[in-house]
Design a protein around this motif. Structure first.
Motif, short mmCIF file in Angstrom:
data_model
loop_
_atom_site.label_atom_id
_atom_site.label_comp_id
_atom_site.label_asym_id
_atom_site.label_seq_id
_atom_site.Cartn_x
_atom_site.Cartn_y
_atom_site.Cartn_z
N GLU A 1 0.77 -1.28 0.00
CA GLU A 1 0.06 -0.03 -0.20
C GLU A 1 0.97 1.38 -0.01
O GLU A 1 1.92 1.15 0.84
N LEU A 2 0.45 2.25 -0.67
CA LEU A 2 0.96 3.51 -0.85
C LEU A 2 -0.01 4.42 0.43
O LEU A 2 -1.10 4.66 0.17
N VAL A 3 0.74 4.83 1.23
CA VAL A 3 -0.11 5.65 2.33
C VAL A 3 0.37 6.98 2.42
O VAL A 3 1.24 7.23 2.37
N GLU A 4 -0.72 7.93 2.76
CA GLU A 4 -0.31 9.11 3.23
C GLU A 4 -0.30 9.17 4.70
O GLU A 4 -0.99 8.24 5.40
N GLY A 5 0.11 10.39 5.64
CA GLY A 5 0.14 10.32 6.97
C GLY A 5 -1.45 10.16 7.62
O GLY A 5 -1.54 9.47 8.44
#
Lengths: 317, 524
Positions: free
Chosen positions: B246-250
């Motif tokens: 997964e590419l996650v943001e804060g």
């Protein structure tokens, strides 16, 4: 609907899928040849030709020759160019049934083939294969959006699914024949456009079991053998129900084609992965022959014999 | 048609393709021959296709908020197997050293007590974070990914320009460049045996999984990005996609009970390893900048508790501080008892005393001044190209803050032919090899990012300064055959080909008759 039209639609589905599948395979193959400094070109090319059903002559086989045979040979309906031309030819005979947008798409593709050759010379093969993929996807989109999902559509989908199952089974058998290395799984998954979704599904763990499982049995990836067979099976079932609404047969299934494809599907579905992997070659050749038999059974049931009857003048004695 | 090389000049610095005008070095012979057979029009068409493909695929670099393609030059840069062996060993040696240094300064600090590096150098570094002391990475690795910037000096020798052990970027271009060049220049690629670069994401994933907290057998790895407006966002997506994570943001993550969780449609999922592409200062508002909206509150405490691994570790910046750079050769001797394989560029520490400062100020026009905590080529002043007034201003700034600057000898970077307009011209390049440390060995990607300064004579190659890139080919050793269980056995029998099902063919007779019918119809 007319048997002749149904047959044309069925073959449009098959040829479009064949063109797309072959273009994907060639693209990955050509690139793989370049990217891997240790690969043996001769063997890789020969094995690709074999699996695609083209008899490899005894002479030297190079990548260029493979692309010529499988990509650009106009006389063979299994090459990319040949399949696109054949699809267009079938569409010409069924022009009033398919939407005019679909016809236009196929015709424009066919007209674009000579320019595509030029494209290869100027921009390389990748540009050409990319173009083929785009045209095929456009066709799939138009089919989805501009054709009512009636019998004709079912035939088209049936052709597409059957070709897909056959293509993936063929690809898998290159692998089974090669003995199986990680690198060749990578190539294989890329050929099916499955690489990224595979990575997500198995969280990046590329090994034999997972790759085989994915391409053979995955329920959700449309190019897996199982998914393609299931799609074809449901098309067949719908075709029977559509003929006699509300009267699904009480025992078993109605047609020979359904029986064959059901057996092939259940054979995959209800056997353990270890069992399947242990006899992968047999499993795959069973799938391939099932596809051929279904083809024959479908032709026999729906398309009837349309060979012309030749009347010969003959003197009575 | 040799018009591509018309009026080609050997510039200042080592020319990588030519030993003298018109005489290519042995490793470049094949490439030179292929290029010669192309006309400049051919090459221009392909270069156009290349640029187009990059734009279509969204391979971009955002500069000051504007998405721009990162120009890829069509002529690749070659490195022989022998040269590469040295680079590989040298990079690996440096990373091993810096690992030990980081473990030391955030732990027992022997290196400071032994006086190898003055304590003030470390504690005055902007990237020395006391918060990181006592955070012990599970497999001892703090530098999971490193990029070491190399240049070739006038004699063709590789030297280290700087280390990047925080969040080095650019590896996505290495992968995409190879893919793209393979598509537009297949004949050149086929004529040369080159080591593949596509295994990088797999190696990275392996290293990240190996760094998982103790007791986690199937770790959940994520890539943490600042978001779509980050200049390297394309790279974040590529790595996440090719690793299948997964590419996650804060805002997708939160901490609870000293563990890190991500919000998914199926409830909360525990995260074990975070490959973060966010700077230390923004990572955790609890410890660093409280106004950070892209970080995750409580992340550092979770790492300290050993429930999550942050990669690269927090506080790594102290090891790639440009002042510390001058101590790296000494560190290699101290920790490994080895001589440095790759030399540094000669540099002066301007805070070493007034005499050094005086010495540097006397020859400002032959030196390059760099801010110690800068990155991306910003703030660099090249003495020989700067006006007297600006140098005076710089002198004042350095006198006020000698710790903030180092001075390096100006090196004429090596040159590689580059397509400018419709001719090939020599342009300066550097090289950033990427190394991945999985705790057992440091693996160096055979290739790396070659950045090229496109304006004539320009020495600053950073992408943020408008540079381009080149595909970097590390030639495969001649004798190297694939090892391990190889399946490409010659002479095995192939099965009989099975013909694809044939479609319905209109019988020749029918075609003829349909045509006859039509003609008959016309005639009446």
């Amino acid at each position: 609907m007319l048997s002749r039209i149904a047959e044309s639609l069925y073959w449009i589905g098959r040829y479009i899928e064949r063109a797309e599948g072959t273009a994907r395979i060639l693209d990955v193959h050509v690139h793989g040849m370049l990217a891997d400094p240790w690969i043996d070109q001769e063997i890789a090319c020969r094995s690709l030709l074999t699996v695609m059903g083209v008899a490899a002559a005894d002479q030297h086989v190079s990548t260029v020759r493979v692309v010529g045979l499988l990509g650009l040979d106009q006389s063979s309906p299994s090459s990319v160019v040949g399949a696109l031309a054949a699809a267009r030819e079938n569409a010409r005979g069924a022009r009033e049934t398919i939407s005019s947008e679909m016809w236009e798409c196929l015709n424009a593709t066919w007209l674009g083939l000579p320019a595509a050759r030029l494209r290869i010379e100027q921009q390389g093969m990748h540009a050409f294969f990319g173009w083929v993929r785009e045209r095929c996807s456009l066709m799939a989109g138009l089919t989805e959006a501009t054709m009512s999902h009636d019998d004709g559509w079912l035939f088209l989908m049936l052709g597409r699914s059957l070709e897909r199952a056959d293509m993936t089974a063929r690809l898998l058998s290159t692998h089974a024949d090669a003995g199986g290395s990680i690198q060749s799984w990578l190539t294989l998954l890329r050929s099916c456009g499955a690489w990224e979704t595979f990575l997500r599904t198995y969280r990046g763990a590329l090994d034999d079991r997972h790759a085989a499982e994915f391409l053979l049995l995955d329920r959700l990836f449309p190019r897996s053998v199982f998914a393609a067979l299931s799609a074809a099976e449901s098309c067949l079932a719908d075709l029977e129900h559509a003929g006699t609404p509300g009267q699904a047969s009480r025992a078993g299934v109605a047609t020979e084609a359904q029986r064959i494809i059901g057996r092939a599907r259940t054979d995959l579905e209800f056997r353990g992965l270890d069992d399947l992997l242990a006899s992968l070659s047999t499993v795959l050749s069973n799938v391939e022959s099932a596809c051929s038999q279904v083809n024959a059974a479908v032709s026999g049931r729906y398309f009837r014999a349309t060979t012309a009857i030749a009347w010969a003048p003959r003197a009575f004695v | 048609m040799a018009d591509l090389f018309e009026e080609y000049r050997l510039g200042p610095g080592w020319d990588e393709m030519f030993s003298e005008l018109g005489v290519p070095r042995p490793s470049y012979e094949a490439l030179y021959a292929t290029l010669q057979s192309l006309s400049s029009a051919d090459l221009a068409v392909r270069s156009e296709v290349l640029a187009r493909a990059f734009l279509d695929q969204g391979i971009t670099f955002a500069l000051k908020g504007v998405e721009r393609p990162f120009p890829l030059d069509i002529v690749p840069r070659l490195i022989t197997a022998l040269e590469w062996a040295k680079v590989q060993a040298g990079v690996s040696q440096r990373i091993r050293t810096l690992e030990m240094f980081l473990a030391d300064v955030y732990g027992p600090a022997h290196v400071l007590n032994d006086g190898v590096v003055p304590r003030r150098v470390v504690v005055t570094s902007a990237h020395f974070h006391r918060e990181a002391a006592g955070v012990n990475p599970p497999n001892g690795v703090r530098i999971h990914v490193a990029g070491v910037d190399l240049i070739r000096d006038e004699a063709g020798e590789f030297r280290v320009l700087e280390d990047n052990v925080r969040i080095p970027s650019g590896v996505s271009y290495v992968i995409e460049n190879r893919r793209a060049i393979g598509h537009v220049l297949p004949e050149v690629l086929a004529a040369t045996r080159i080591q593949p670069v596509e295994s990088y994401p797999a190696q990275l994933l392996h290293a990240l999984r190996a760094a998982a907290p103790a007791g986690v057998t199937d770790p959940t790895v994520v890539v943490l990005t600042p978001g779509v407006h980050n200049s390297a966002y394309f790279e974040h997506t590529l790595l996440a996609r090719e690793m299948g994570v997964e590419l996650v943001e804060g805002r997708d993550l939160f901490c609870s009970g000293n563990e890190v969780w991500m919000r998914t449609t199926a409830g909360e999922t525990r995260v074990d390893v975070i490959y973060r592409r966010i700077d230390d200062e923004f990572l955790d508002p609890v410890h660093f900048r409280a106004d950070s909206v892209i970080g995750v509150a409580g992340l550092l405490n979770a790492a300290r508790a050993g429930h999550v691994t942050i990669s690269n570790a927090v506080g790594n910046g102290v090891a790639d501080d440009k002042l510390l750079y001058t101590y790296v050769p000494a560190l290699i001797r101290y920790y490994l008892n080895e001589e440095p394989i790759l030399p540094n560029v000669p540099a002066y520490r301007l805070d070493d005393g007034p005499e050094v400062l005086e010495y540097a100020f006397e020859r400002m026009d032959s030196l390059v001044f760099k801010p110690v905590d800068g990155s991306g080529g910003s703030g660099i002043v090249i003495g020989s190209r700067t006006g007297q007034e600006e140098l005076e201003a710089l002198r004042a700034r350095i006198t006020a803050d000698p710790r903030g600057w180092i001075a390096q000898h100006e090196v004429a970077l090596s040159m590689v032919p580059t397509l400018i307009g419709n001719r090939l011209r020599g342009r300066h390049v550097d090289l950033r090899p990427f190394a991945v440390n999985d705790g057992e060995r440091v693996w160096v990607l055979p290739g790396g990012l070659t950045r090229v300064a496109l304006p004539e004579g320009e020495l600053v190659v950073n992408s943020s300064q408008g540079g381009g890139s080149k595909d970097t080919w590390v030639l495969a050793p001649a004798h190297d055959e694939p090892s391990g269980p190889d399946d490409r056995v010659a002479g095995r029998t192939l099965p009989q080909p099975r013909q694809p099902d044939p479609g319905p063919g209109a019988a020749a007779g029918a075609v003829q008759q349909q045509q006859q019918q039509q003609q008959a119809g016309l005639s009446c």
